[in-house]
Design an enzyme around this catalytic site. Sequence first.
Site, PDB file in Angstrom:
ATOM      1  N   GLU A   1       3.649   9.175  -3.793  1.00 55.99           N
ATOM      2  CA  GLU A   1       2.756   8.507  -4.322  1.00 55.99           C
ATOM      3  C   GLU A   1       1.412   9.105  -4.468  1.00 55.99           C
ATOM      4  OE1 GLU A   1       2.522   4.655  -2.116  1.00 55.99           O
ATOM      5  OE2 GLU A   1       4.667   4.108  -2.823  1.00 55.99           O
TER       6      GLU A   1
ATOM      7  N   GLU B   1      11.418   3.743  -2.181  1.00 57.85           N
ATOM      8  CA  GLU B   1      10.966   2.713  -1.158  1.00 57.85           C
ATOM      9  C   GLU B   1      11.118   1.345  -2.219  1.00 57.85           C
ATOM     10  OE1 GLU B   1       7.051   3.192   0.398  1.00 57.85           O
ATOM     11  OE2 GLU B   1       7.452   5.298   0.419  1.00 57.85           O
TER      12      GLU B   1
HETATM   13  C1  BG6 Z   1       4.299   2.700   0.164  1.00 61.95           C
HETATM   14  C2  BG6 Z   1       4.219   4.128   1.161  1.00 61.95           C
HETATM   15  O1  BG6 Z   1       3.258   2.811  -0.599  1.00 61.95           O
HETATM   16  O2  BG6 Z   1       4.195   1.702   0.957  1.00 61.95           O
HETATM   17  C3  BG6 Z   1       4.724   3.845   2.782  1.00 61.95           C
HETATM   18  O3  BG6 Z   1       4.608   5.165   0.653  1.00 61.95           O
HETATM   19  C4  BG6 Z   1       4.057   2.434   3.145  1.00 61.95           C
HETATM   20  O4  BG6 Z   1       4.069   4.834   3.353  1.00 61.95           O
HETATM   21  C5  BG6 Z   1       4.488   1.444   1.907  1.00 61.95           C
HETATM   22  O5  BG6 Z   1       4.153   2.089   4.429  1.00 61.95           O
HETATM   23  C6  BG6 Z   1       4.538  -0.057   2.735  1.00 61.95           C
HETATM   24  O6  BG6 Z   1       2.888  -0.201   2.704  1.00 61.95           O
HETATM   25  P1  BG6 Z   1       2.383  -0.899   3.793  1.00 61.95           P
HETATM   26  O7  BG6 Z   1       0.875  -0.790   3.775  1.00 61.95           O
HETATM   27  O8  BG6 Z   1       2.672  -2.302   4.126  1.00 61.95           O
HETATM   28  O9  BG6 Z   1       2.885  -0.013   5.078  1.00 61.95           O
END
Ligand code: BG6
Length: 468
Positions: A164, A368
């Site tokens: 990202e 993700e």
């Molecule tokens: C993504 C990242 O943007 O979102 C992760 O690659 C991150 O590292 C995930 O954990 C969820 O976001 P957050 O802020 O809820 O942890």
Amino acid sequence: MEKFDSDFLWGASSSAFQIEGGWNEDGKGESVADYNSFVHAGPEQADTKVASDFYHHYREDISLMKELGLKVYRFSIAWSRIIPDGDGQVNQKGIDFYNKVIDCLIKNGIEPFVTLYHFDLPLALVEKYNGWENRSCISAFRRYAQICFKEFGDRVKNWQVINEQNLMVRVDERLNMYHVEAKNKERVRAQMDYNMFVASAYVMQDCHKMMPNGKIGPAISSTMTYPASTKPLDVWAAKMNDNFKTNYALEMYCHGQYPGYYSNYLKKVGILPSMQDQDEQVLRDARPDFIAVNYYRTLVASYLPSDAKHPFGTRKNDVDFDLYGYFKIEKNTNLSATEYGAQIDPIGLRIVLNEYYRQFRLPMIITENGLGTPDIMAKDGKIHDQYRINYLADHIRACYDAIQDGVKLIGYCPWSVMDLLSSHQGFKKRYGFIYVNRTDNDLKDLRRIPKDSFYWYQKVITNKGLVN
Ligand code: BG6
């Protein structure tokens, strides 16, 4: 019944600073992610020091991954474990740790899928030369990646370059821009972004040279924006929000050039990065093998004209920034949201997968997707996370629909394999299939407890799709 092909890569994800702990063990150097977690740490918010303690529990955790049925595990290597100060001596103990993890995964029948850099630039590189602002960071990253390819490339075939970049570059603290004067911020940000594109291009080429069977691609934070109304300017604003937050980056990775709308903006605002002659060729010759897509939610935008107080190109906010002259982020009243504000939208996933495939014609893998929310342990000692099952089932259905639309989607790795530290909101915000028994301020026994979603996902994998 939505059945996926037998070779579909069912997996799950994590990242080093969020799961490992052992933040300074066995020679590891401090990273920007450690530094920022210490800035925010307090009774209400955990830091990277222990996280899920994967560093000490990896064998147990990998056996749980095997029990879950994972075919692939997407995780990141901490650059500062391999080279503590980013560009100096190599730390053999760091290499040993990842060798043990990779070997253990393979022994358990799980394919390692490695991200080289997930938000955790070695802090020393910031201290030495403000990190990505300086081209020395390009050579440092290239050297680090080459070391990883040499040490792990005999067993790791699939790689992601930078996680990202397109989101990381919007957040000052992820690049440690604390010392950059406000008036220079946008110029420095654009330079850092450009240098990361050049670094990625070199690393993609090196991967192909060093590992003829190796596959590599960028991991992007996807953006899918609806117009706030049918007014043509709102429709244009929504498109520009997608363009400025994600599409410009995909164009750069896949075609090696900023699209016109983006370079025009950089020129008009006076922040065009300095480039070197050879970059053009390097950027054009980088050939990603796939696009890794991270997807959580969708956005809505309306047109935002510039005015006397906010000249053209003024940015407001970070991750979901507004841009004067272009777009303003609005709330979608048609969607529900998580308690952290992410608007839940499985159909948006189907749309965005179609968009990216139509534009770039590369295979895609979701690296993700998940629901971040507190989980409560029930009286029976279990975690009944039906809300997470619903979220994931709806998104898996959207993946299936996208495949029927003709999209080449090769795998699905939800975030996250187990509870881990949120990127900026501590340990209370959980995403995992496996509960980790700790809170933000109490490490308890760090026991691993498979949640209901664990047993549900296990069935999805065995069944090659949703069990209706
Ligand atoms: C993504 C990242 O943007 O979102 C992760 O690659 C991150 O590292 C995930 O954990 C969820 O976001 P957050 O802020 O809820 O942890």
